[in-house]
Design an enzyme around this catalytic site. Structure first.
Site, PDB file in Angstrom:
ATOM      1  N   GLY A 185     -33.325   6.743   0.370  1.00 53.04           N
ATOM      2  CA  GLY A 185     -32.457   6.169  -0.648  1.00 53.04           C
ATOM      3  C   GLY A 185     -33.228   5.246  -1.552  1.00 53.04           C
ATOM      4  O   GLY A 185     -34.418   4.978  -1.349  1.00 53.04           O
ATOM      5  N   GLN A 186     -32.521   4.775  -2.586  1.00 51.37           N
ATOM      6  CA  GLN A 186     -33.169   3.902  -3.564  1.00 51.37           C
ATOM      7  C   GLN A 186     -32.183   2.857  -4.045  1.00 51.37           C
ATOM      8  O   GLN A 186     -30.996   3.158  -4.242  1.00 51.37           O
ATOM      9  CB  GLN A 186     -33.691   4.710  -4.751  1.00 51.37           C
ATOM     10  N   GLY A 187     -32.669   1.615  -4.189  1.00 48.01           N
ATOM     11  CA  GLY A 187     -31.839   0.532  -4.687  1.00 48.01           C
ATOM     12  C   GLY A 187     -32.537  -0.209  -5.795  1.00 48.01           C
ATOM     13  O   GLY A 187     -33.594   0.201  -6.294  1.00 48.01           O
ATOM     14  N   GLY A 188     -31.931  -1.318  -6.191  1.00 46.09           N
ATOM     15  CA  GLY A 188     -32.481  -2.082  -7.301  1.00 46.09           C
ATOM     16  C   GLY A 188     -33.781  -2.777  -6.971  1.00 46.09           C
ATOM     17  O   GLY A 188     -34.528  -3.156  -7.870  1.00 46.09           O
ATOM     18  N   GLY A 216     -36.053  -1.556  -4.473  1.00 41.46           N
ATOM     19  CA  GLY A 216     -37.079  -0.704  -3.896  1.00 41.46           C
ATOM     20  C   GLY A 216     -36.531   0.620  -3.426  1.00 41.46           C
ATOM     21  O   GLY A 216     -35.327   0.895  -3.497  1.00 41.46           O
ATOM     22  N   VAL A 226     -36.457   3.457  -0.198  1.00 43.65           N
ATOM     23  CA  VAL A 226     -36.535   3.494   1.256  1.00 43.65           C
ATOM     24  C   VAL A 226     -36.993   4.883   1.693  1.00 43.65           C
ATOM     25  O   VAL A 226     -36.436   5.906   1.259  1.00 43.65           O
ATOM     26  CB  VAL A 226     -35.177   3.161   1.898  1.00 43.65           C
ATOM     27  N   LYS A 247     -39.076   0.169   3.341  1.00 40.00           N
ATOM     28  CA  LYS A 247     -38.632  -0.121   1.977  1.00 40.00           C
ATOM     29  C   LYS A 247     -39.845  -0.594   1.175  1.00 40.00           C
ATOM     30  O   LYS A 247     -40.418  -1.650   1.455  1.00 40.00           O
ATOM     31  CB  LYS A 247     -37.553  -1.190   1.959  1.00 40.00           C
ATOM     32  N   ASP A 301     -25.788 -10.760  -0.297  1.00 42.78           N
ATOM     33  CA  ASP A 301     -25.614  -9.381  -0.756  1.00 42.78           C
ATOM     34  C   ASP A 301     -24.939  -8.542   0.327  1.00 42.78           C
ATOM     35  O   ASP A 301     -25.373  -7.430   0.631  1.00 42.78           O
ATOM     36  CB  ASP A 301     -26.972  -8.764  -1.124  1.00 42.78           C
TER      37      ASP A 301
END
Length: 619
Positions: free
Chosen positions: A313-316, A318, A320, A334, A431
């Site tokens: 997956g990907q977030g703001g 970084g 993973v 990550k 968060d």
């Protein structure tokens, strides 16, 4: 220890019986020492006159303690002064009572007795004036131009610049011709001279002078129909030798018993602390050996992730990737791509996260700080994030049972409580959302992604922040605007509440794709349903599931209160989730508007600012 416990058990049984014996003995002695009834002498304070028959203090002495006439009923003012209450709320302060001579000194606190006696008939008043017999007065309102004519009869405390009030004895007017421009405003008939605000009154009945002179008490005769009085002997109680020995035995026995219990308790406490200390050392060594995070080079990160082959997956902050430390140990790596600073904050954060060991917090296995390349290595959780289960197009193959949802909510709550209270320093996550709640193979929740976390001292209540942080929809109001209060651990409570409500609704809290516009903002719609006693209209099969859904909703609504001080702590949240639904109460309505189309952008009901002490972030 077993032998000690057994001995203590054998010793405590006779001690319990001895304590009961002392208790019964104490009650008997107390009954023997008590004298008379509630009619003993009372005072409003140490400087006020003593109150006894024929007077009584209202609410402190029973009615039979005083003479049955309203004039003998006294009371205590708010500032502990003795008051004589008369009809129509007339109040006079009592300065002294002479029970032998049967007179009472009174004082008018307003220094204007005319005002209190105006139009008040005290013909049945039980007192008489020693100086002047009872008389009637007429009060007249005259024009100010005749002031010189009535100077001797002017009532100063009632007169004004526009008019003057004069008083004449009702048995005749001295200046009848001069009263043509006056109008009568009232009559006074009282055994008190209104010209004075300090005066002495005397009573004739009841006559307790002989009793007082003999040092005896005075009281009403039993079964007397004419309110007759009698004298009685007031016993001066003396504690006998037997009673002295009994009291001394009770005190000494209680003292010995207390010392024995303290000694037994102290020994038990010492043994317990020693064992806890040994266990704590063993746990620390085990944790340090098994969980101390390792430092990896970026080349190691590439090897662990097989050159970033399996993306999770990907977030703001970084991306993973799935990785493998060995044949049996899988990890989630990550790789940070939006890191700011010179690296010190990153190392400090990793050092803090490396000491967190909780079943509901994702474990940090290692980290990489190799130049500008930085990464975090966490334990791999096969069921990925909670978001994929509660937002997965509401598919049946991804749905979770209500029992499992409750267990997940409770686990997340315990994890946040640990971050707030269980660590050496308080950790604020900032968060909390479904995407950052990971699930292991048993669906045990693990809080992850501490990229926005901040550390603060546990004995402080808030933290200073220069910019807002978090994900919209989960950010507490005080993080966006200080008008709602200072940022503190209660900000995480708000985010957890929004998470709970999304778990209940099975969708984002703000969803403008729903058919019914009243359901656009789910938290407000859910509150209105519960407030009206309506069903939530979500997938529920039986009564037990209904109670679980209601419990999660009520706890979530408590957590999203606008002001931090109105939200419970995570410790209280855990207790509510573990408790019964029937003991929960509905929280105050956190929504100022009932318009469902505002999608949560409501304004709190009371625009107040509740200050909390602010502390700097720990570097």
């Amino acid at each position: 220890m077993e032998r000690f416990t057994s001995g203590a058990h054998e010793f405590l049984i006779p001690m319990v019986f001895y304590s009961l014996f002392c208790l019964v003995l104490t009650v008997n002695v107390a009954g023997a020492v008590s004298i008379q009834d509630d009619c003993h002498e009372r005072r409003c304070n140490n400087h006020e006159p003593p109150v006894r028959f024929p007077f009584r203090l209202q609410d402190q002495q029973p009615p039979h303690c005083g003479y049955p006439h309203p004039g003998f009923q006294l009371s205590c003012s708010e500032n502990k002064q003795t008051l004589l209450k008369l009809p129509r709320s007339m109040k006079l302060l009592v300065k002294r009572i002479d029970y032998d001579a049967r007179w009472i000194n009174l004082y008018d606190p307003s220094r204007c007795l005319w005002r209190q006696l105006l139009d008040l008939n005290l013909s049945t008043f039980p007192f008489v004036d020693e100086i002047e017999p009872a008389a009637s007065y007429t009060l007249l309102n005259c024009s100010s131009q005749d002031e010189a004519l009535y100077k001797g009869n002017r009532v100063d405390c009632l007169s004004t610049s526009a008019s003057q009030i004069i008083a004449f004895r009702s048995d005749g007017y001295a200046y009848l011709d001069n009263l043509l421009n006056c109008s009568m405003i009232g009559n006074i008939s009282a055994p008190i001279s209104p010209y004075f605000f300090r005066f002495r009154l005397k009573w004739n009945k009841p006559d307790c002078g002989d009793c007082e002179a003999q040092g005896k008490g005075c009281r009403l005769k039993t079964n007397s129909t004419e309110d007759q009085t009698e004298c009685f002997y007031i016993p001066k109680h003396r504690i006998s030798v037997r009673e002295r020995l009994m009291i001394a035995g009770i005190v000494l026995g209680s003292l010995i018993l207390a010392m024995i219990f303290i000694a037994v308790g102290w020994r038990y406490y010492s043994e317990k602390k020693k064992k806890e200390g040994l266990l704590k050392i063993e746990m620390f060594l085990e944790d340090y050996r098994a969980f101390k995070p390792s430092r990896y080079s970026f080349a190691d990160v590439k090897r662990i992730t097989n050159h970033f082959k399996d993306k999770l997956g990907q977030g703001g902050y970084g991306t993973v990737f799935k990785g493998r430390l060995s044949t049996d140990i899988l990890v989630a790596v990550k790789v940070l791509n939006n890191f700011k600073g010179n690296g010190e904050e990153f190392i400090n954060e990793v050092g803090s996260m490396g000491r967190i060991h909780h079943v509901n917090v994702a474990r940090l296995v290692g980290f990489c700080a190799d130049g500008y390349d930085r990464a975090l290595v966490y334990e791999y959780l096969p069921n990925e994030s909670l978001e994929k289960f509660i937002f997965a197009a509401r598919g049946k193959d991804r749905s979770l049972s209500w029992e499992r949802l409750h267990d997940i909510a409770l686990g997340v709550a315990k994890g946040i409580e640990y971050l707030h209270q269980g660590c050496e320093q308080r950790i604020l996550h900032f968060d909390i959302k479904p995407h950052n709640i990971l699930l292991d193979h048993n669906f045990t929740p693990k809080i992850s992604d501490f990229g926005l976390a901040k550390l603060c001292s546990k004995d402080q209540s808030s933290i200073s922040m220069t910019t807002a942080r978090g994900t919209m929809g989960y950010i507490a109001p005080e993080v966006l605007s200080r008008n709602f209060g200072n940022v503190s651990y209660k900000s995480d409570v708000y985010s957890f509440g929004m998470l709970l409500l999304e778990m209940v609704g099975g969708r984002k809290n703000i969803d403008d794709t729903v058919e019914n516009t009243s359901q656009v903002y789910f938290p407000e719609w859910a509150y209105n349903c519960l407030d009206k006693g309506e069903e939530l209209g979500i997938r529920i099969e039986d009564e037990e599931q209904t109670e679980t859904a209601k419990k999660l909703t009520i706890v979530g609504l408590w957590c999203i209160q606008w002001y931090p001080v109105d939200r419970p702590s995570m410790k209280d949240v855990v207790q509510m989730l573990e408790g019964d639904l029937h003991v929960l109460t509905m929280p105050p309505n956190p929504f100022a508007s009932t318009d469902p189309t505002k999608m949560g952008a409501t304004i709190p009901r009371k625009p107040v600012n509740r200050e909390l002490p602010t502390i700097p972030e720990i570097e």
